[in-house]
Design a protein around this motif. Sequence first.
Motif, PDB file in Angstrom:
ATOM      1  N   ILE A 295       0.841  -1.221   0.000  1.00 20.81           N
ATOM      2  CA  ILE A 295       0.000   0.000   0.000  1.00 20.81           C
ATOM      3  C   ILE A 295       0.868   1.261   0.000  1.00 20.81           C
ATOM      4  O   ILE A 295       1.846   1.345  -0.734  1.00 20.81           O
ATOM      5  CB  ILE A 295      -1.061  -0.020   1.131  1.00 20.81           C
ATOM      6  N   GLY A 296       0.514   2.277   0.780  1.00 21.31           N
ATOM      7  CA  GLY A 296       1.278   3.514   0.825  1.00 21.31           C
ATOM      8  C   GLY A 296       0.979   4.264   2.100  1.00 21.31           C
ATOM      9  O   GLY A 296      -0.027   4.004   2.772  1.00 21.31           O
ATOM     10  N   GLY A 297       1.847   5.199   2.473  1.00 21.96           N
ATOM     11  CA  GLY A 297       1.630   6.003   3.664  1.00 21.96           C
ATOM     12  C   GLY A 297       0.537   7.040   3.454  1.00 21.96           C
ATOM     13  O   GLY A 297       0.046   7.247   2.336  1.00 21.96           O
ATOM     14  N   ILE A 298       0.161   7.706   4.528  1.00 20.39           N
ATOM     15  CA  ILE A 298      -0.930   8.682   4.468  1.00 20.39           C
ATOM     16  C   ILE A 298      -0.579   9.863   3.571  1.00 20.39           C
ATOM     17  O   ILE A 298      -1.362  10.253   2.691  1.00 20.39           O
ATOM     18  CB  ILE A 298      -1.296   9.153   5.891  1.00 20.39           C
ATOM     19  N   ALA A 299       0.600  10.448   3.750  1.00 19.27           N
ATOM     20  CA  ALA A 299       0.983  11.593   2.921  1.00 19.27           C
ATOM     21  C   ALA A 299       1.068  11.189   1.455  1.00 19.27           C
ATOM     22  O   ALA A 299       0.650  11.937   0.563  1.00 19.27           O
ATOM     23  CB  ALA A 299       2.316  12.158   3.403  1.00 19.27           C
ATOM     24  N   GLU A 300       1.594  10.000   1.200  1.00 25.58           N
ATOM     25  CA  GLU A 300       1.718   9.500  -0.166  1.00 25.58           C
ATOM     26  C   GLU A 300       0.346   9.283  -0.803  1.00 25.58           C
ATOM     27  O   GLU A 300       0.140   9.560  -1.993  1.00 25.58           O
ATOM     28  CB  GLU A 300       2.496   8.186  -0.118  1.00 25.58           C
ATOM     29  N   THR A 301      -0.612   8.797  -0.016  1.00 19.63           N
ATOM     30  CA  THR A 301      -1.960   8.571  -0.540  1.00 19.63           C
ATOM     31  C   THR A 301      -2.631   9.886  -0.885  1.00 19.63           C
ATOM     32  O   THR A 301      -3.305  10.006  -1.919  1.00 19.63           O
ATOM     33  CB  THR A 301      -2.800   7.782   0.474  1.00 19.63           C
ATOM     34  N   GLU A 302      -2.455  10.895  -0.023  1.00 13.00           N
ATOM     35  CA  GLU A 302      -3.029  12.211  -0.340  1.00 13.00           C
ATOM     36  C   GLU A 302      -2.374  12.798  -1.598  1.00 13.00           C
ATOM     37  O   GLU A 302      -3.044  13.421  -2.420  1.00 13.00           O
ATOM     38  CB  GLU A 302      -2.880  13.145   0.854  1.00 13.00           C
ATOM     39  N   GLU A 303      -1.073  12.596  -1.739  1.00  6.14           N
ATOM     40  CA  GLU A 303      -0.370  13.039  -2.944  1.00  6.14           C
ATOM     41  C   GLU A 303      -0.969  12.392  -4.186  1.00  6.14           C
ATOM     42  O   GLU A 303      -1.181  13.041  -5.215  1.00  6.14           O
ATOM     43  CB  GLU A 303       1.109  12.681  -2.812  1.00  6.14           C
ATOM     44  N   LEU A 304      -1.251  11.101  -4.087  1.00  3.23           N
ATOM     45  CA  LEU A 304      -1.839  10.376  -5.213  1.00  3.23           C
ATOM     46  C   LEU A 304      -3.241  10.881  -5.526  1.00  3.23           C
ATOM     47  O   LEU A 304      -3.596  11.061  -6.698  1.00  3.23           O
ATOM     48  CB  LEU A 304      -1.881   8.884  -4.910  1.00  3.23           C
ATOM     49  N   LEU A 305      -4.059  11.110  -4.505  1.00  2.00           N
ATOM     50  CA  LEU A 305      -5.406  11.623  -4.742  1.00  2.00           C
ATOM     51  C   LEU A 305      -5.352  12.957  -5.491  1.00  2.00           C
ATOM     52  O   LEU A 305      -6.137  13.184  -6.421  1.00  2.00           O
ATOM     53  CB  LEU A 305      -6.142  11.797  -3.407  1.00  2.00           C
ATOM     54  N   ASN A 306      -4.428  13.815  -5.112  1.00  2.00           N
ATOM     55  CA  ASN A 306      -4.299  15.104  -5.793  1.00  2.00           C
ATOM     56  C   ASN A 306      -3.824  14.925  -7.234  1.00  2.00           C
ATOM     57  O   ASN A 306      -4.300  15.625  -8.139  1.00  2.00           O
ATOM     58  CB  ASN A 306      -3.338  16.014  -5.017  1.00  2.00           C
TER      59      ASN A 306
END
Length: 353
Positions: A295-306
Amino acid sequence: MSQAKSYAAFAGDKPLAPFTFDRRQPRPDDVAIEILYCGVCHSDLHFARNDWGMSRYPLVPGHEIVGRVTAVGDKVSRFKAGDMVGVGCMVDSCRTCAACKDGVEQYCLEGFTMTYGSDDRQDGTMTQGGYSDSIVVSEHFVLQMPDGIDLASAAPILCAGVTTYSPLKHHGVGKGHKVGVIGMGGLGHMGVKLAKALGAEVTLFTRSDAKVEEAKRNGADHVVVSSDQAQMDAVAETFDFMLDTVPVQHDLNPYLASLKYDGTHIIVGLLEPIEPAIEAFNLVFKRRVVAGSLIGGIAETEELLNLCADQGITCDIEMLDINKINEGFERMEKGDVRYRFVIDMATLKDTAA
């Protein structure tokens, strides 16, 4: 406590059925969420059926959650009632180890708390997931959904999306790289889209001629039918990276032979022993690497959503009535979905527990 309606697994050999249970009242750092959509991941099926020998029942699956904030605790600063948010595969971690401090909570040295099927770190109760009408999660593990993103098709980005994005980002995939994506399912089709978004030239490897046009529609530059030896021979020592999304045992050696020297084969789908064995020759003589990623970390997931919001990247989904979840599991097991089911939680409102 508040009552949550859901669908739960009650045993590995029984179908999911309606279930009502208590959700905690928000703690000072908690966000309470009305769930609008929840993706259906193959992991949900494994947990429901206890394929990995770690399930406890009753179990409410679901870790691709999108919803609306209904209340927040006194210490919450990032969210307010009415915000559109997401919750992925984890809802807590130790927050103090090296991995957590580095923003890769999925590698927490104490083990991250899964969205369902884990013990809550504070009260010891078992976490229950997103096949329900509500959830309560610590602010740190809640994700802000960007403006303009399609909420339903964004749900699988929280698992399938970040599972493929995280290794691509970690290994520095970008313009000038040649990436092979193995498998054209929920993970694979997102891997194609995201590798393209990062600037790579992307080739989809599939055993099915039927997936060729689908892969190209999803942005693949090339398609190799891996059961055709001539096609495999033609791409020997071609790729910088292989993103392997296949969740069942398969032979890695032909794909390793397709990597350049110093190439990297990244496993994101397989959680079983590698069978047949890797031939060391394929690694040693070309300095190739076999790697894994989770999976991915929280900051990385938000980066991906953006990134997805900015570039209009979505997961290909089929909406599912939660009352047909068992039918959905059967179809998913057969590969009969393109490429991810997403449950419309509005269909839960009239379900009797």
